[in-house]
Motif scaffolding. Sequence first.
Motif, PDB file in Angstrom:
ATOM      1  N   GLU A 168     -36.008-102.103 -29.612  1.00  0.00           N
ATOM      2  CA  GLU A 168     -36.018-102.036 -31.080  1.00  0.00           C
ATOM      3  C   GLU A 168     -35.799-100.624 -31.589  1.00  0.00           C
ATOM      4  OE1 GLU A 168     -39.550-102.508 -34.317  1.00  0.00           O
ATOM      5  OE2 GLU A 168     -39.266-104.230 -32.977  1.00  0.00           O
ATOM      6  N   ILE A 169     -36.406 -99.640 -30.949  1.00  0.00           N
ATOM      7  CA  ILE A 169     -36.365 -98.268 -31.457  1.00  0.00           C
ATOM      8  C   ILE A 169     -35.241 -97.449 -30.825  1.00  0.00           C
ATOM      9  CG2 ILE A 169     -37.660 -96.084 -31.515  1.00  0.00           C
ATOM     10  CD1 ILE A 169     -40.185 -97.740 -31.921  1.00  0.00           C
ATOM     11  N   SER A 170     -35.001 -97.636 -29.518  1.00  0.00           N
ATOM     12  CA  SER A 170     -34.017 -96.807 -28.819  1.00  0.00           C
ATOM     13  C   SER A 170     -32.693 -97.509 -28.585  1.00  0.00           C
ATOM     14  CB  SER A 170     -34.586 -96.351 -27.471  1.00  0.00           C
ATOM     15  OG  SER A 170     -35.821 -95.673 -27.652  1.00  0.00           O
ATOM     16  N   SER A 232     -36.993 -94.343 -15.513  1.00  0.00           N
ATOM     17  CA  SER A 232     -36.522 -93.306 -16.417  1.00  0.00           C
ATOM     18  C   SER A 232     -37.389 -92.070 -16.279  1.00  0.00           C
ATOM     19  CB  SER A 232     -36.571 -93.805 -17.871  1.00  0.00           C
ATOM     20  OG  SER A 232     -36.280 -92.747 -18.765  1.00  0.00           O
ATOM     21  N   ARG A 233     -36.769 -90.904 -16.195  1.00  0.00           N
ATOM     22  CA  ARG A 233     -37.505 -89.642 -16.112  1.00  0.00           C
ATOM     23  C   ARG A 233     -37.917 -89.143 -17.498  1.00  0.00           C
ATOM     24  NH1 ARG A 233     -36.399 -91.739 -11.214  1.00  0.00           N
ATOM     25  NH2 ARG A 233     -36.759 -90.232  -9.548  1.00  0.00           N
ATOM     26  N   CYS A 234     -37.481 -89.829 -18.530  1.00  0.00           N
ATOM     27  CA  CYS A 234     -37.839 -89.435 -19.896  1.00  0.00           C
ATOM     28  C   CYS A 234     -39.079 -90.203 -20.326  1.00  0.00           C
ATOM     29  CB  CYS A 234     -36.697 -89.739 -20.870  1.00  0.00           C
ATOM     30  SG  CYS A 234     -35.175 -88.838 -20.505  1.00  0.00           S
ATOM     31  N   PRO A 235     -40.136 -89.504 -20.709  1.00  0.00           N
ATOM     32  CA  PRO A 235     -41.340 -90.217 -21.159  1.00  0.00           C
ATOM     33  C   PRO A 235     -41.065 -90.977 -22.451  1.00  0.00           C
ATOM     34  CG  PRO A 235     -41.535 -87.857 -21.585  1.00  0.00           C
ATOM     35  CD  PRO A 235     -40.292 -88.040 -20.766  1.00  0.00           C
ATOM     36  N   LEU A 236     -41.795 -92.035 -22.642  1.00  0.00           N
ATOM     37  CA  LEU A 236     -41.648 -92.809 -23.866  1.00  0.00           C
ATOM     38  C   LEU A 236     -42.075 -91.985 -25.075  1.00  0.00           C
ATOM     39  CD1 LEU A 236     -43.073 -96.245 -22.684  1.00  0.00           C
ATOM     40  CD2 LEU A 236     -40.710 -95.772 -23.329  1.00  0.00           C
TER      41      LEU A 236
END
Length: 309
Positions: A168-170, A232-236
């Motif tokens: 929904e957001i990304s 994913s290495r990117c935190p939420l």
Amino acid sequence: MSASDNSRPDLFDRALFARRRTRALARAGAEPGIDFLLAHAAADLGERLAAVSRHLEIAVDLGGHRGHLTDAMTASGRVSRVIRADIFLADPATPGCDLVIDDALPPFADASLDLVCSALSLHLVNDLPGALVQIRRTLKPDGLFLAALLGGDTLFELKDALMRAEMEISGGAAPRVVPFADTRALGALLQRAGFALPVADVDRLTVRYSGMAGLVDDLRAMGAASVLAERSRCPLSRAVIARASQIYAERHADPDGRIRATFDIVSLSGWAPHESQQKPLKPGSARASLAEALADIEHKKKDPGEGPS
């Protein structure tokens, strides 16, 4: 050497798993009860072992962090000696570990063990079929394997909430919860590994929390946060986390507002083959055919015989 198939990438980051296990063990020593899921699985395996009608000499607690399973195996009265083999490291919180090993490659001689037990560990090996074959190799004829793994619909509520919020957001969603095998597939793996009399069943636990943050904190404390190699290495972002918490409360809460978290604990049992074990009849060895039995039933329906005089 890895137990995983070199032709395919590893599903789990075992080095990350080791680091998180280390932190979880240290925290569990300071916060008794935080490893409630492991304690539950170990107690259940102990009860299953106590129901076995024979004595087993040499047993291994495979991946036995915290010592819960070793204690349960000893209390069952069915084993003479339990070797506690921990994953990657000795447990700093509870001394008594005999070996530090990788549970995907148990370093025991062929046909050297009477019993191998594992609690909430094997679902995170990269090659579970291979690990089961290795365990089967270590068992003496008529040796027993008992295990509890997370499987089925474990944490499906968390997976649902995170995926919906991130989409929904990304506009896209990365895998955040590890995949779990279903009960039927795990039972089939026992057969494939060469175990006789394989059994797989599931015990569903529903744990309730005031919110998603409490569940995530417990998962981290147990060393059960995602260790996916392709994570994913990117935190939420905070926005995604807030939306996921909202979705979780909307879709997976009880009337009192507390959210549900599902843990499906799949119990496996199998025996190393032995000539004394029951075996299925060979195809074509039945003395009567199904057609004959059905014809006999139909005949009795048409000719019920004389009634009472």
